[in-house]
Design a protein around this motif. Structure first.
Motif, PDB file in Angstrom:
ATOM      1  N   PRO A 121       1.465   5.792 -10.846  1.00  0.00           N
ATOM      2  CA  PRO A 121       1.419   5.651  -9.395  1.00  0.00           C
ATOM      3  C   PRO A 121       0.294   6.481  -8.775  1.00  0.00           C
ATOM      4  CG  PRO A 121       3.659   6.078 -10.128  1.00  0.00           C
ATOM      5  CD  PRO A 121       2.773   6.233 -11.331  1.00  0.00           C
ATOM      6  N   VAL A 122      -0.341   5.919  -7.780  1.00  0.00           N
ATOM      7  CA  VAL A 122      -1.332   6.660  -7.006  1.00  0.00           C
ATOM      8  C   VAL A 122      -0.543   7.610  -6.105  1.00  0.00           C
ATOM      9  CG1 VAL A 122      -3.225   6.448  -5.345  1.00  0.00           C
ATOM     10  CG2 VAL A 122      -2.776   4.577  -6.961  1.00  0.00           C
ATOM     11  N   TYR A 145       7.089   9.788   7.808  1.00  0.00           N
ATOM     12  CA  TYR A 145       6.354   8.541   7.581  1.00  0.00           C
ATOM     13  C   TYR A 145       7.023   7.366   8.303  1.00  0.00           C
ATOM     14  CZ  TYR A 145       2.918   5.592   5.396  1.00  0.00           C
ATOM     15  OH  TYR A 145       1.850   4.731   5.204  1.00  0.00           O
ATOM     16  N   VAL A 167       3.391  -5.299  -2.258  1.00  0.00           N
ATOM     17  CA  VAL A 167       3.112  -4.362  -3.363  1.00  0.00           C
ATOM     18  C   VAL A 167       2.906  -2.959  -2.791  1.00  0.00           C
ATOM     19  CG1 VAL A 167       1.536  -3.804  -5.242  1.00  0.00           C
ATOM     20  CG2 VAL A 167       2.058  -6.194  -4.732  1.00  0.00           C
ATOM     21  N   TYR A 210       9.519  -0.591   4.805  1.00  0.00           N
ATOM     22  CA  TYR A 210       9.448  -0.743   6.261  1.00  0.00           C
ATOM     23  C   TYR A 210       9.048  -2.168   6.675  1.00  0.00           C
ATOM     24  CZ  TYR A 210       8.465   0.240  11.131  1.00  0.00           C
ATOM     25  OH  TYR A 210       8.502   0.215  12.506  1.00  0.00           O
ATOM     26  N   PRO A 258       6.759   1.794  -7.202  1.00  0.00           N
ATOM     27  CA  PRO A 258       6.972   2.550  -8.441  1.00  0.00           C
ATOM     28  C   PRO A 258       7.725   3.875  -8.277  1.00  0.00           C
ATOM     29  CG  PRO A 258       4.721   2.880  -7.674  1.00  0.00           C
ATOM     30  CD  PRO A 258       5.378   1.938  -6.704  1.00  0.00           C
ATOM     31  N   GLU A 269       0.129  -2.852 -11.314  1.00  0.00           N
ATOM     32  CA  GLU A 269      -0.547  -3.212 -12.564  1.00  0.00           C
ATOM     33  C   GLU A 269       0.295  -4.111 -13.451  1.00  0.00           C
ATOM     34  OE1 GLU A 269       0.316  -0.298 -11.375  1.00  0.00           O
ATOM     35  OE2 GLU A 269      -1.113   1.286 -11.841  1.00  0.00           O
ATOM     36  N   TYR A 275      -2.253   1.393  -3.220  1.00  0.00           N
ATOM     37  CA  TYR A 275      -2.839   1.086  -4.530  1.00  0.00           C
ATOM     38  C   TYR A 275      -4.237   0.470  -4.484  1.00  0.00           C
ATOM     39  CZ  TYR A 275      -3.721  -1.095  -9.043  1.00  0.00           C
ATOM     40  OH  TYR A 275      -4.305  -1.506 -10.222  1.00  0.00           O
TER      41      TYR A 275
HETATM   42  C1  LIG Z   1       1.031   5.196   1.947  1.00  0.00           C
HETATM   43  S1  LIG Z   1       2.368   4.459   1.132  1.00  0.00           S
HETATM   44  C2  LIG Z   1       2.530   2.917   2.022  1.00  0.00           C
HETATM   45  C3  LIG Z   1       3.891   2.309   1.862  1.00  0.00           C
HETATM   46  C4  LIG Z   1       4.106   0.993   2.608  1.00  0.00           C
HETATM   47  N1  LIG Z   1       3.166  -0.023   2.193  1.00  0.00           N
HETATM   48  C5  LIG Z   1       4.058   1.196   4.092  1.00  0.00           C
HETATM   49  O1  LIG Z   1       3.061   0.775   4.719  1.00  0.00           O
HETATM   50  O2  LIG Z   1       5.031   1.734   4.638  1.00  0.00           O
HETATM   51  C6  LIG Z   1       1.675   3.947  -0.440  1.00  0.00           C
HETATM   52  C7  LIG Z   1       2.706   3.433  -1.430  1.00  0.00           C
HETATM   53  O3  LIG Z   1       2.064   2.919  -2.595  1.00  0.00           O
HETATM   54  C8  LIG Z   1       2.893   3.243  -3.698  1.00  0.00           C
HETATM   55  N2  LIG Z   1       2.118   3.178  -4.961  1.00  0.00           N
HETATM   56  C9  LIG Z   1       1.512   4.190  -5.625  1.00  0.00           C
HETATM   57  N3  LIG Z   1       1.001   3.753  -6.781  1.00  0.00           N
HETATM   58  C10 LIG Z   1       1.275   2.428  -6.858  1.00  0.00           C
HETATM   59  C11 LIG Z   1       1.033   1.430  -7.849  1.00  0.00           C
HETATM   60  N4  LIG Z   1       0.391   1.715  -8.976  1.00  0.00           N
HETATM   61  N5  LIG Z   1       1.485   0.187  -7.608  1.00  0.00           N
HETATM   62  C12 LIG Z   1       2.143  -0.110  -6.458  1.00  0.00           C
HETATM   63  N6  LIG Z   1       2.402   0.806  -5.498  1.00  0.00           N
HETATM   64  C13 LIG Z   1       1.973   2.055  -5.685  1.00  0.00           C
HETATM   65  C14 LIG Z   1       3.357   4.659  -3.369  1.00  0.00           C
HETATM   66  O4  LIG Z   1       4.450   5.055  -4.158  1.00  0.00           O
HETATM   67  C15 LIG Z   1       3.673   4.508  -1.887  1.00  0.00           C
HETATM   68  O5  LIG Z   1       4.967   4.080  -1.677  1.00  0.00           O
END
Ligand SMILES: C[S@@+](CC[C@H](N)C(=O)[O-])C[C@H]1O[C@@H](n2cnc3c(N)ncnc32)[C@H](O)[C@@H]1O
Length: 241
Positions: A5-6, A18, A49, A55, A72, A98, A116
């Motif tokens: 995960p990023v 958030y 994704v 949300y 993830p 991925e 991501y």
């Molecule tokens: C800044 S948050 C945004 C969450 C959501 N999209 C929103 O707008 O409320 C970024 C999200 O990407 C997820 N993320 C990190 N790595 C990822 C990966 N490899 N594949 C999919 N999601 C990932 C994080 O866990 C996190 O929940």
């Protein structure tokens, strides 16, 4: 494929703040309008994704046939599941971009918002989105626009090696169309505004951002990158049907 995960310190460490951020974001619905101009998801199968705590899932679910949130980070999967309990057409799956736990040609819209797909390095996710999209389906990537002040200036102050123009070229070279979307974040009170800026930026940059922001609103630019999966057969020299 190993999923790493990023890191998303904002939502991972401060999901309640958030949530306030998500409520404040895009107060006039400009991103939703821009997305709808590209594709209407009424009756469609939608995948979100990196859905975080889900949300945006109910918004898609109002008209979509099915909505699948992919996330993830297990604590966020649990929060997302709680949020969507009672929605029959929403599912949440613990997975990463991925390696999507979905069949090929099973989705009409793959959407990712500030998740991501940040440019170089996200190629495995692009390939997965392409695999699960039906011909004619759309991959829509929503991200903050680092070229637009004041928010983009604060982002770049914290990420001096971030090159927004390079990220844009990365998507352009892969056949994406770019739309810039102007939005307004609108907060109910100063406490929320300041708490959100404090989780988005380092302490010095957050202090600068708070001092520079009067009142309860903040203009924030987004980029919407979209690519439609070809619906005809592609042969060298063009599409034949
Ligand atoms: C800044 S948050 C945004 C969450 C959501 N999209 C929103 O707008 O409320 C970024 C999200 O990407 C997820 N993320 C990190 N790595 C990822 C990966 N490899 N594949 C999919 N999601 C990932 C994080 O866990 C996190 O929940």
């Amino acid at each position: 494929m190993r999923v790493s995960p990023v890191p998303s310190p904002n939502i991972w460490h401060w999901p309640e703040v958030y949530e306030r951020e998500n409520r404040a974001q895009d107060a006039a619905g400009a991103i939703w309008a821009a997305l709808r101009e590209v594709t209407d998801w009424a009756g469609a199968d939608v995948v979100d994704v990196g859905c975080g705590d889900g949300y945006h899932l109910p918004m898609f679910a109002r008209t979509a046939r099915t909505v699948t949130g992919i996330e993830p980070h297990p604590p966020l999967v649990a929060r997302a599941e709680q949020r969507v309990a009672g929605f029959e057409n929403i599912k949440v799956r613990e997975a990463g971009a991925e390696l999507l736990p979905l069949k090929e040609s099973s989705a009409d819209l793959v959407h990712a918002r500030t998740a991501y797909f940040f440019g170089p390095g996200c190629e495995p996710g692009l390939a997965e989105a392409d695999r699960v999209l039906r011909p004619g389906g759309v991959l829509a990537i929503v991200d903050l626009d680092g070229t637009r002040g004041p928010y983009g200036d604060w982002m770049r102050a914290d990420l001096p090696r971030y090159r927004p123009a390079e990220v844009e070229r990365f998507f352009e070279r892969r056949g994406f169309t770019l739309r810039r979307v102007d939005t307004e974040w609108r907060f109910p009170d100063r406490d929320s505004l300041e708490a959100v800026l404090a989780i988005e930026f380092s302490a010095p940059v957050a202090r600068r951002a708070i001092a520079a922001t009067e009142g309860l609103t903040l203009p924030v630019g987004y980029r919407l990158h979209t690519r439609r999966k070809p619906s005809g057969l592609l042969v060298p020299g063009g599409r034949i049907r």
